[in-house]
Design a protein around this motif. Sequence first.
Motif, short mmCIF file in Angstrom:
data_model
loop_
_atom_site.label_atom_id
_atom_site.label_comp_id
_atom_site.label_asym_id
_atom_site.label_seq_id
_atom_site.Cartn_x
_atom_site.Cartn_y
_atom_site.Cartn_z
N GLY A 19 -18.43 -45.19 13.90
CA GLY A 19 -19.49 -44.42 14.23
C GLY A 19 -19.66 -44.19 15.73
N LEU A 20 -19.53 -45.44 16.28
CA LEU A 20 -19.93 -45.85 17.82
C LEU A 20 -18.95 -44.63 18.70
N LYS A 21 -17.73 -44.50 18.06
CA LYS A 21 -16.56 -43.76 18.86
C LYS A 21 -17.02 -42.44 18.67
N LYS A 22 -17.44 -41.77 17.69
CA LYS A 22 -17.84 -40.58 17.47
C LYS A 22 -19.05 -40.29 18.21
N ALA A 23 -19.95 -41.02 18.38
CA ALA A 23 -21.15 -40.89 19.16
C ALA A 23 -20.98 -40.84 20.29
N GLY A 24 -20.17 -41.68 20.93
CA GLY A 24 -19.71 -41.91 22.44
C GLY A 24 -19.00 -40.53 22.86
N ALA A 25 -18.20 -39.73 22.07
CA ALA A 25 -17.68 -38.71 22.14
C ALA A 25 -18.54 -37.54 22.59
N SER A 26 -19.76 -37.43 22.09
CA SER A 26 -20.68 -36.29 22.23
C SER A 26 -22.06 -36.70 22.93
N GLY A 27 -22.12 -37.92 23.42
CA GLY A 27 -23.26 -38.50 23.78
C GLY A 27 -23.10 -39.44 24.95
N VAL A 28 -24.22 -40.36 25.15
CA VAL A 28 -24.02 -41.41 26.09
C VAL A 28 -23.63 -42.74 25.08
N ARG A 29 -22.65 -43.39 25.68
CA ARG A 29 -22.04 -44.51 25.05
C ARG A 29 -22.98 -45.56 24.92
N ALA A 30 -22.97 -46.47 23.80
CA ALA A 30 -24.15 -47.56 23.68
C ALA A 30 -23.72 -48.56 24.79
N LEU A 83 -22.32 -41.87 10.31
CA LEU A 83 -21.26 -42.80 10.26
C LEU A 83 -21.78 -44.21 10.46
N TRP A 84 -22.36 -44.29 11.89
CA TRP A 84 -23.02 -45.52 12.13
C TRP A 84 -24.09 -46.00 11.28
N TRP A 85 -24.67 -45.32 10.67
CA TRP A 85 -25.76 -45.78 9.79
C TRP A 85 -25.21 -46.23 8.61
N VAL A 86 -23.93 -45.58 8.02
CA VAL A 86 -23.31 -46.09 6.98
C VAL A 86 -23.00 -47.75 7.15
N GLY A 87 -22.27 -47.88 8.10
CA GLY A 87 -21.78 -49.04 8.77
C GLY A 87 -22.83 -50.24 8.72
N MET A 88 -24.25 -49.68 9.33
CA MET A 88 -25.31 -50.25 9.44
C MET A 88 -25.93 -50.78 8.14
N ILE A 89 -25.96 -49.94 7.09
CA ILE A 89 -26.36 -50.27 5.95
C ILE A 89 -25.59 -51.07 5.06
N THR A 90 -24.19 -51.00 5.49
CA THR A 90 -23.24 -52.05 4.93
C THR A 90 -23.41 -53.41 5.49
N MET A 91 -23.76 -53.32 6.63
CA MET A 91 -24.03 -54.80 7.21
C MET A 91 -25.32 -55.52 6.73
N ILE A 92 -26.39 -54.54 6.56
CA ILE A 92 -27.57 -55.03 6.13
C ILE A 92 -27.54 -55.63 4.68
N VAL A 93 -26.35 -54.96 3.81
CA VAL A 93 -26.33 -55.67 2.55
C VAL A 93 -25.66 -56.91 2.59
#
Length: 347
Positions: free
Chosen positions: A45-56, A68-78
């Motif tokens: 998700g970070l790679k996709k976001a960095g390709a179209s915006g300012v990198r984290a 996709l980043w939120w899917v990963g975030m939800i997985t981490m929260i679980v």
Amino acid sequence: METTQSSSSWRDAYKGMSSDNIKGLVLALSSSFFIGASFIVKKKGLKKAGASGVRAGVGGYSYLYEPLWWVGMITMIVGEIANFAAYAFAPAILVTPLGALSIIISAVLAHIILREKLHIFGILGCALCVVGSTTIVLHAPQERGIDSVTEVWDLAMEPAFLFYAALVVTAALVLVFHFIPLYGQTHIMVYIGVCSLVGSLSVMSVKALGIALKLTLSGTNQLIYPQTWAFTLVVVFCVITQMNYLNKALDTFNTAVVSPIYYTMFTSLTILASVIMFKDWDRQSPTQVITEMCGFVTILSGTFLLHKTKDMADGSSSSTRMHKYSEEDGFGPEGIPLRRQESMRSP
């Protein structure tokens, strides 16, 4: 007669695996699976976001708009919820080292999904993590009997732990305000150092909050105590801080590098904080303590191998520099596609 005494002493030495410890073990194992997978999904998700915006890694938050980043975030929260529940049943010295299994899961998934090659010695590193974790599980201490969250608060207010907490906060502030502006884009230990320092305090607060909720659900209401809400505020602040700087590290470093270094620092500091606050080793024999330390060293050896074999697979240690993406990411130092850079250099 001697056989009976020997059997009795053996049971006494290994009575740490109580029913609560087993529940904590199962929860910790499931937590490792979810957290290990979340590293990979968040990286994508970070790679996709960095390709179209300012990198984290350079202060951007475009990943907040990436599903996709939120899917990963939800997985981490679980995974963190399972980890949170594990601390309510088992001591931190048992739960925290099992995080090594998330490194194995992360390394395997990185090999399959991110195409990050896993060297043969990386497989050996995974095996060492499993052996070390098993050793610690078999020798884990019994959970300390606590009847109220105020008891945990009293432990946190002892001079030794207050001194440790003050050192951690001071070190984290120095890293954030002095070292990150200077070295944040070139040294991996800066971001991970903040995550690990703050994380050791968050685990102690999570442990306290878990005990409070466990007692509340069993009929002894702990929500009426202000100490419960104080621990809750510490958990929220620490988790937000960890998430922010871990995202920066993941955005600029290879996952196979971030995971083992973060795990090693985080686990070491957490065990130190647990020993100071809960005095876990006071209830164990010297043999058990030494065996647990050997198990922990075995895990550290495994994470070290996983880290070094990533350099061997890449053929260069340049993947550990935060401002450089690897070729498999498709981007150069400034976030420009590598193919475009090559075409600009050609006549």
